[in-house]
Design a protein around this motif. Structure first.
Motif, PDB file in Angstrom:
ATOM      1  N   MET A   1       0.813  -1.197   0.000  1.00 33.70           N
ATOM      2  CA  MET A   1       0.000   0.000   0.000  1.00 33.70           C
ATOM      3  C   MET A   1       0.846   1.246   0.000  1.00 33.70           C
ATOM      4  O   MET A   1       1.812   1.321   0.738  1.00 33.70           O
ATOM      5  N   ALA A   2       0.415   2.139  -0.821  1.00 37.38           N
ATOM      6  CA  ALA A   2       1.121   3.408  -0.891  1.00 37.38           C
ATOM      7  C   ALA A   2       0.617   4.335   0.209  1.00 37.38           C
ATOM      8  O   ALA A   2      -0.557   4.376   0.522  1.00 37.38           O
ATOM      9  N   SER A   3       1.546   5.061   0.754  1.00 39.68           N
ATOM     10  CA  SER A   3       1.139   5.990   1.820  1.00 39.68           C
ATOM     11  C   SER A   3       0.547   7.249   1.199  1.00 39.68           C
ATOM     12  O   SER A   3       0.988   7.717   0.159  1.00 39.68           O
ATOM     13  N   GLN A   4      -0.460   7.743   1.861  1.00 39.53           N
ATOM     14  CA  GLN A   4      -1.113   8.948   1.360  1.00 39.53           C
ATOM     15  C   GLN A   4      -0.337  10.172   1.849  1.00 39.53           C
ATOM     16  O   GLN A   4       0.157  10.194   2.981  1.00 39.53           O
ATOM     17  N   PRO A   5      -0.229  11.207   0.979  1.00 35.22           N
ATOM     18  CA  PRO A   5       0.497  12.407   1.413  1.00 35.22           C
ATOM     19  C   PRO A   5      -0.269  13.117   2.541  1.00 35.22           C
ATOM     20  O   PRO A   5      -1.501  13.100   2.579  1.00 35.22           O
ATOM     21  N   ASN A   6       0.495  13.677   3.470  1.00 36.15           N
ATOM     22  CA  ASN A   6      -0.114  14.434   4.575  1.00 36.15           C
ATOM     23  C   ASN A   6      -0.635  15.768   4.049  1.00 36.15           C
ATOM     24  O   ASN A   6       0.113  16.550   3.484  1.00 36.15           O
ATOM     25  N   ARG A   7      -1.877  15.978   4.246  1.00 41.18           N
ATOM     26  CA  ARG A   7      -2.476  17.250   3.847  1.00 41.18           C
ATOM     27  C   ARG A   7      -2.664  18.085   5.104  1.00 41.18           C
ATOM     28  O   ARG A   7      -3.038  17.574   6.147  1.00 41.18           O
ATOM     29  N   SER A   9      -4.416  20.300   7.701  1.00 48.49           N
ATOM     30  CA  SER A   9      -5.812  20.289   8.117  1.00 48.49           C
ATOM     31  C   SER A   9      -6.465  21.618   7.756  1.00 48.49           C
ATOM     32  O   SER A   9      -5.794  22.640   7.619  1.00 48.49           O
ATOM     33  N   PRO A  10      -7.774  21.607   7.621  1.00 46.58           N
ATOM     34  CA  PRO A  10      -8.475  22.863   7.312  1.00 46.58           C
ATOM     35  C   PRO A  10      -8.276  23.908   8.413  1.00 46.58           C
ATOM     36  O   PRO A  10      -8.242  25.101   8.134  1.00 46.58           O
ATOM     37  N   ALA A  11      -8.086  23.482   9.638  1.00 40.71           N
ATOM     38  CA  ALA A  11      -7.880  24.438  10.735  1.00 40.71           C
ATOM     39  C   ALA A  11      -6.599  25.229  10.533  1.00 40.71           C
ATOM     40  O   ALA A  11      -6.542  26.429  10.815  1.00 40.71           O
ATOM     41  N   ALA A  12      -5.559  24.579  10.019  1.00 40.38           N
ATOM     42  CA  ALA A  12      -4.288  25.281   9.777  1.00 40.38           C
ATOM     43  C   ALA A  12      -4.471  26.337   8.695  1.00 40.38           C
ATOM     44  O   ALA A  12      -3.931  27.450   8.797  1.00 40.38           O
TER      45      ALA A  12
END
Length: 143
Positions: A1-7, A9-12
């Motif tokens: 499984m490929a790791s998903q990129p860290n996005r 958060s909307p709060a930031a």
């Protein structure tokens, strides 16, 4: 499984937008306050502050019992020179009889004090009372 990129958060994102908005608001407020201050003429306040300081120094001279003519004369001369600019400092009051009378009375009392300079503390105190009366007359009507 490929790791998903860290996005982020909307709060930031909201925090960044809030910080930018706050910074823009502060800059705009400072600019507005400076523009308002530029419209005000500093001359009337400066004249009143310098005249008040000269009067305070004259009171201090009397309180310190240094009441020779050469101690009081420079302060009285400064007050008299500044009294010439009262109408210039307050052009809106130039035609008001109460203002003109108070300014004229102040100049007359200072002229009288310069013609016969106070040579002791009692005379300096009496001169200060006359000057203070003229100042109070004007300040009661126009402050």
């Amino acid at each position: 499984m490929a790791s998903q990129p860290n996005r982020p958060s909307p709060a930031a994102r909201y925090l960044v937008v809030f910080a930018i908005g706050l910074l823009v608001g502060v800059v705009a407020a400072v600019m507005a306050l400076r523009a308002l201050k530029e419209r005000q003429d500093p001359f009337p306040d400066a004249l009143m502050n310098v005249m008040a300081r000269q009067t305070q120094e004259l009171k201090a001279t009397a309180a310190a019992n240094r009441c020779a003519v050469h101690d009081a004369l420079p302060r009285l001369q400064s007050l008299r020179a500044m009294a010439n600019d009262l109408e210039t400092a307050f052009p809106g009051l130039r035609d008001d009889q109460r203002f003109a009378g108070a300014a004229s009375s102040l100049r007359a009392n200072l002229d009288q004090a310069l013609a016969a300079p106070p040579s002791d503390c009692a005379q300096i105190t009496a001169t200060l009372e006359k000057i203070g009366g003229d100042c109070r007359a004007c300040h009661q009507d126009f402050r």
